[in-house]
Design a protein around this motif. Structure first.
Motif, mmCIF file in Angstrom:
data_model
loop_
_atom_site.group_PDB
_atom_site.id
_atom_site.type_symbol
_atom_site.label_atom_id
_atom_site.label_comp_id
_atom_site.label_asym_id
_atom_site.label_seq_id
_atom_site.Cartn_x
_atom_site.Cartn_y
_atom_site.Cartn_z
ATOM 1 N N ARG A 181 39.527 45.807 53.566
ATOM 2 C CA ARG A 181 39.111 46.400 51.823
ATOM 3 C C ARG A 181 40.014 47.810 52.098
ATOM 4 N N ILE A 182 40.139 48.395 52.510
ATOM 5 C CA ILE A 182 40.515 49.529 52.168
ATOM 6 C C ILE A 182 42.260 49.235 52.231
ATOM 7 N N ALA A 183 43.023 48.443 53.371
ATOM 8 C CA ALA A 183 44.343 48.023 54.020
ATOM 9 C C ALA A 183 44.712 47.775 52.577
ATOM 10 N N ILE A 184 43.619 46.524 51.847
ATOM 11 C CA ILE A 184 44.628 45.384 50.603
ATOM 12 C C ILE A 184 44.750 46.163 49.577
ATOM 13 N N SER A 185 43.610 47.312 49.653
ATOM 14 C CA SER A 185 43.676 48.102 48.120
ATOM 15 C C SER A 185 45.467 49.038 47.813
ATOM 16 N N ALA A 186 45.550 49.437 49.418
ATOM 17 C CA ALA A 186 46.627 50.263 49.696
ATOM 18 C C ALA A 186 48.211 50.178 49.886
ATOM 19 N N ILE A 187 48.240 48.051 49.378
ATOM 20 C CA ILE A 187 49.390 47.153 49.681
ATOM 21 C C ILE A 187 49.754 47.317 47.973
ATOM 22 N N LYS A 188 48.797 47.258 46.663
ATOM 23 C CA LYS A 188 49.165 47.268 46.158
ATOM 24 C C LYS A 188 50.476 47.576 45.259
ATOM 25 N N PRO A 189 50.764 47.134 44.816
ATOM 26 C CA PRO A 189 52.178 47.148 44.246
ATOM 27 C C PRO A 189 52.108 48.351 43.163
ATOM 28 N N LYS A 190 52.798 49.307 43.560
ATOM 29 C CA LYS A 190 53.121 50.362 42.538
ATOM 30 C C LYS A 190 53.260 50.196 40.874
#
Length: 143
Positions: free
Chosen positions: A30-39
């Motif tokens: 869940r953390i990693a997926i949140s971190a790959i959100k596009p800017k």
């Protein structure tokens, strides 16, 4: 009779370790997926948290060995917009009650999942609703 108790104890520890490991993998996913959100508002894809920031969290914890300092470091990085608000909150909530060993394992898993997602060029929209590690494996294993 004592031998049976020892075997039960080992089985119990093994089950607890597997449950704990699965929970850490789910949280890390869940953390990693949140971190790959596009800017937002970028011409080309760039994750909201870059790989060096992910690496620095693990390095920081391994060198400082202090959970409160890690939490403060995460807040600092969020304040500097190196970590977006959603990912920062996930990290803080996930780490605030962890022991050192468990935190190191969690951040190691975050790094691995993040590296896998970015390295494979996984589109955030394809995984944004994933909640567990097994769901992610299922998506990534589809041919």
């Amino acid at each position: 009779m004592g031998g049976i108790m020892i075997v039960k104890s080992y089985i119990h520890k093994d089950v607890n370790r597997n449950v704990s490991s699965q929970n850490l993998l789910d949280t890390a996913t869940r953390i990693a997926i949140s971190a790959i959100k596009p800017k937002p508002n970028r011409q080309r894809y760039e994750p909201v948290v870059n790989t060096s920031t992910i690496n620095s969290l693990l390095s920081f914890l391994q060198s400082r060995r202090d959970m409160n300092e890690l939490l403060l470091y995460i807040m600092r990085q969020a304040g500097r917009e190196e970590i977006d608000e959603d990912t920062g909150k996930l990290l803080l909530a996930s780490l605030k009650d962890k022991e050192m060993k468990e935190a190191v394992n969690l951040l190691g898993y975050v790094k691995w999942v993040y590296d896998a997602l970015t390295g494979l060029g996984v589109n955030y929209n394809n995984v944004r609703n994933v909640k567990t590690f097994k769901e992610l494996v299922s998506i990534l294993s589809k041919v």
